[in-house]
Design an enzyme around this catalytic site. Structure first.
Site, PDB file in Angstrom:
ATOM      1  N   ASP A 187      78.175 -26.065  64.148  1.00 32.52           N
ATOM      2  CA  ASP A 187      78.893 -26.667  63.027  1.00 32.52           C
ATOM      3  C   ASP A 187      78.433 -28.092  62.746  1.00 32.52           C
ATOM      4  O   ASP A 187      79.119 -28.840  62.060  1.00 32.52           O
ATOM      5  CB  ASP A 187      80.398 -26.648  63.305  1.00 32.52           C
ATOM      6  N   HIS A 244      69.223 -26.774  67.356  1.00 33.04           N
ATOM      7  CA  HIS A 244      70.502 -26.505  68.010  1.00 33.04           C
ATOM      8  C   HIS A 244      70.469 -26.892  69.488  1.00 33.04           C
ATOM      9  O   HIS A 244      69.422 -26.814  70.146  1.00 33.04           O
ATOM     10  CB  HIS A 244      70.832 -25.015  67.889  1.00 33.04           C
ATOM     11  N   CYS A 274      76.961 -29.676  67.502  1.00 43.18           N
ATOM     12  CA  CYS A 274      76.538 -28.928  68.685  1.00 43.18           C
ATOM     13  C   CYS A 274      76.123 -29.834  69.848  1.00 43.18           C
ATOM     14  O   CYS A 274      76.405 -29.518  71.008  1.00 43.18           O
ATOM     15  CB  CYS A 274      75.431 -27.936  68.352  1.00 43.18           C
TER      16      CYS A 274
END
Length: 227
Positions: free
Chosen positions: A96, A205, A99
């Site tokens: 979102d 990520h 991370c």
């Protein structure tokens, strides 16, 4: 992150101010106890398992360009292969925009929901010790701080350095970089008291990293009210 609503009466403002002060004191006690638990816990460390890997000299930086789909796919495959090679597993973190902070919160508190506290602590570090960090930011520093304080703003390698400095931790990244498997970020002026392990799908990520057996027995700690 949002400001408090204006209140009409002075008495209600005074009441809220008093309540806020008590809440902040309660939060301070809660965070202190959680940090003590983390420091004196089971000694989660993957350092011995990966001790043969050389880490590169680390320079804080802001985020680079997001790779295109083909390169991102290759990077992810490379990361998954490394996880398998070293017997590691990822605790999957929500993507979102928070991370990095969620992954750090999971490592520190065993609960990614503490990401707001981690971001707040990092921002405090960046503000209080501006001279240590501003030379790495290719924009006006106030603009960078204003942007980074927002929930959902991606953390970068400068916020990782600030987190290492603030929490007295060595942050270890198992990366998807082709030529760099492991990056270690150490506190500038402290001897680290703990290790935080993250996987880094480069510029895409972060996840929280464990040994496979450790992940299977991992338990999320109860979330206290903080915010």
């Amino acid at each position: 992150m949002s400001g408090e609503q204006d209140h009409v009466s002075k008495s209600s403002s005074s009441s809220i101010s008093s309540s806020t002060q008590e809440s902040e004191e309660e939060v301070s006690v809660t965070i202190g106890s959680l940090l003590a638990q983390a420091k004196n816990g089971s000694g989660h460390s993957l350092g011995k398992r990966l001790s043969h890997l050389g880490s590169i000299p680390y320079t804080p930086r802001v985020n680079g360009k997001i790779p295109n789909v083909d390169n991102a796919t290759l990077d992810h495959e490379r990361l998954l292969e490394r996880l398998g090679t070293y017997g590691l597993a990822e605790f999957q973190i929500e993507g979102d925009g928070n991370c990095q902070f969620r992954a750090l919160a999971d490592q520190i508190f065993r609960n990614p929901d503490y990401h707001k506290h981690v971001r707040k602590a990092v921002m405090k570090q960046l503000k209080e010790f501006r001279k240590q960090y501003e030379s790495y930011v290719p924009m006006e520093y106030k603009v960078y701080l204003k942007r980074m304080k927002r929930s959902g703003e991606w953390g970068d390698h400068l916020t990782l350095q600030a987190a290492a400095d603030r929490f007295g931790a060595k942050i270890c990244l198992l990366t998807s970089f082709r030529d760099t498997c492991l990056i270690e970020i150490v506190p500038r002026d402290l001897t680290p008291t703990k290790e935080l392990w993250l996987s880094f799908w480069c510029e895409v990520h972060y996840n929280s990293l464990y040994g496979i057996d450790d992940l299977l027995t991992r338990k999320t700690k109860k979330k206290h009210w903080l915010f």
